[in-house]
Motif scaffolding. Structure first.
Motif, mmCIF file in Angstrom:
data_model
loop_
_atom_site.group_PDB
_atom_site.id
_atom_site.type_symbol
_atom_site.label_atom_id
_atom_site.label_comp_id
_atom_site.label_asym_id
_atom_site.label_seq_id
_atom_site.Cartn_x
_atom_site.Cartn_y
_atom_site.Cartn_z
ATOM 1 N N ARG A 200 24.875 83.257 94.748
ATOM 2 C CA ARG A 200 23.413 83.143 94.811
ATOM 3 C C ARG A 200 22.976 82.122 95.860
ATOM 4 O O ARG A 200 22.011 82.350 96.599
ATOM 5 N N ARG A 201 23.678 81.014 95.931
ATOM 6 C CA ARG A 201 23.282 79.984 96.890
ATOM 7 C C ARG A 201 23.424 80.461 98.328
ATOM 8 O O ARG A 201 22.685 80.043 99.223
ATOM 9 N N LEU A 202 24.359 81.350 98.563
ATOM 10 C CA LEU A 202 24.562 81.876 99.908
ATOM 11 C C LEU A 202 23.453 82.842 100.318
ATOM 12 O O LEU A 202 23.185 83.015 101.506
ATOM 13 N N LEU A 203 22.813 83.457 99.332
ATOM 14 C CA LEU A 203 21.790 84.465 99.621
ATOM 15 C C LEU A 203 20.431 83.857 99.940
ATOM 16 O O LEU A 203 19.586 84.508 100.555
ATOM 17 N N GLY A 204 20.195 82.613 99.499
ATOM 18 C CA GLY A 204 18.914 81.964 99.749
ATOM 19 C C GLY A 204 17.767 82.724 99.107
ATOM 20 O O GLY A 204 17.840 83.145 97.940
ATOM 21 N N THR A 205 16.696 82.990 99.879
ATOM 22 C CA THR A 205 15.512 83.675 99.338
ATOM 23 C C THR A 205 15.794 85.126 98.992
ATOM 24 O O THR A 205 15.049 85.735 98.231
ATOM 25 N N ARG A 206 16.864 85.685 99.542
ATOM 26 C CA ARG A 206 17.195 87.082 99.244
ATOM 27 C C ARG A 206 17.613 87.261 97.784
ATOM 28 O O ARG A 206 17.527 88.365 97.240
ATOM 29 N N ALA A 207 18.074 86.186 97.150
ATOM 30 C CA ALA A 207 18.446 86.277 95.738
ATOM 31 C C ALA A 207 17.238 86.642 94.890
ATOM 32 O O ALA A 207 17.349 87.436 93.947
ATOM 33 N N GLN A 208 16.077 86.084 95.215
ATOM 34 C CA GLN A 208 14.862 86.407 94.468
ATOM 35 C C GLN A 208 14.482 87.872 94.638
ATOM 36 O O GLN A 208 14.048 88.535 93.702
ATOM 37 N N LYS A 209 14.667 88.393 95.829
ATOM 38 C CA LYS A 209 14.375 89.807 96.060
ATOM 39 C C LYS A 209 15.297 90.698 95.240
ATOM 40 O O LYS A 209 14.866 91.736 94.710
#
Length: 238
Positions: A200-209
Motif C-alpha cells: 500500500r505504501r508503494l502505491l501512494g494515492t493510487r491505493a485510495q483509488k
C-alpha cells in the motif's frame, strides 16, 4: 448555539463502560450526498456534533438539530446546533420534531432495537424534496468473515462487532431497511478497503483509488460501510 432539550439526567442508564464513549465522527463520504438546496438538518445520533460542523463548513445551512443519548455529547453538540435533544432513540417521541430538508442517520441505526421503526417515524418530518441519509457498517466485510471462519465471534469495544450493536446489515438488508421504512432509494454506495499487505505504501494515492473500486465492485465483501440516500415516494411528496 442554543439549548439542550430533554432529560436533565439520563434514565435507564447503561452500566457497560464502552457505552459511555464520546463519538466525534464526520463520515466524509456521506457529505457528498447532501443536496445543495438543503437548509434544515436533523442529525440522529449526532455524537459531539462533528458531522454537523463539517456540514456547516462545506455546505452551509440555516437550522441544525441533533439527538443523542449522552450528556457529554449533547454539551459539545450544542456549540454547533440550534437544538440538541437528549433522549433514548428507542423511546423517543418523534412528534416533537419539526420539518427538515435532510435527516442524517450515520452509524446509529445498528445501535437501536427497532431501527426500521425509527426510520419510518422520521419520514413524517421530511420536507417534500428532502432526503434521509443512512450509513451502516457492513457486518460481512472480509476481516469479520475470516474471524467467523476461524470459529470466533467476539464482541469488541469498537468496529463491526461493537458491544453496543444490536442489529447487523449486509449489502441487501441495508437496502431493505431503508426501502421497507417507506423511502425510495436513489443512491446506494459503499466505502471500503482493498487488502494489499506490504504494498500500500508503494502505491501512494493510487491505493485510495483501488479501495474505491473494491467497494464499488465487491461491496458485500470489501466495503466497511454502506451509504444510502432515500426520498419520499412520489405520492407522499405531492
Amino acid at each position: 448555539m442554543q439549548q439542550i432539550a430533554g432529560q436533565e439526567s439520563l434514565r435507564n442508564g447503561f452500566t457497560v463502560n464502552t457505552l459511555k464513549k464520546v463519538y466525534p465522527a464526520e463520515n466524509r463520504a456521506l457529505l457528498t450526498l447532501i443536496p445543495k438546496e438543503a437548509r434544515r438538518f436533523l442529525d440522529v445520533g449526532c455524537g459531539t456534533g462533528a458531522l454537523v460542523a463539517a456540514i456547516q463548513r462545506e455546505h452551509g445551512g440555516k437550522h441544525f438539530e441533533g439527538i443523542t443519548y449522552f450528556e457529554e455529547e449533547a454539551r459539545q453538540a450544542q456549540e454547533v446546533m440550534n437544538r440538541v435533544w437528549l433522549d433514548d432513540l428507542n423511546n423517543f417521541d418523534f412528534s416533537q420534531l419539526g420539518m427538515f430538508d435532510c435527516v442524517v442517520c450515520s452509524h446509529v441505526l445498528e445501535h437501536l432495537n427497532r431501527p426500521w421503526e425509527v426510520l419510518a417515524a422520521l419520514r413524517s418530518h421530511l420536507d417534500t424534496n428532502g432526503v434521509v441519509l443512512v450509513a451502516v457498517p457492513n457486518a460481512l466485510e472480509l476481516k469479520t468473515r475470516m474471524t467467523f471462519l476461524m470459529g470466533r465471534f467476539r464482541y469488541t469495544d469498537s468496529g463491526i462487532l461493537d458491544l453496543t450493536h444490536y442489529r447487523f446489515f449486509d449489502w441487501q438488508t441495508s437496502f431493505e431497511l431503508v426501502r421497507d421504512a417507506g423511502f425510495e432509494v436513489d443512491v446506494r454506495t459503499a466505502t471500503g478497503f482493498c487488502p494489499l499487505p506490504g504494498i500500500r505504501r508503494l502505491l501512494g494515492t493510487r491505493a485510495q483509488k483501488l479501495d474505491d473500486l473494491a467497494a464499488r465492485h465487491f461491496p458485500g465483501l470489501l466495503a466497511m460501510q454502506f451509504i444510502l440516500r432515500g426520498r419520499l415516494k412520489a405520492l407522499e411528496a405531492r
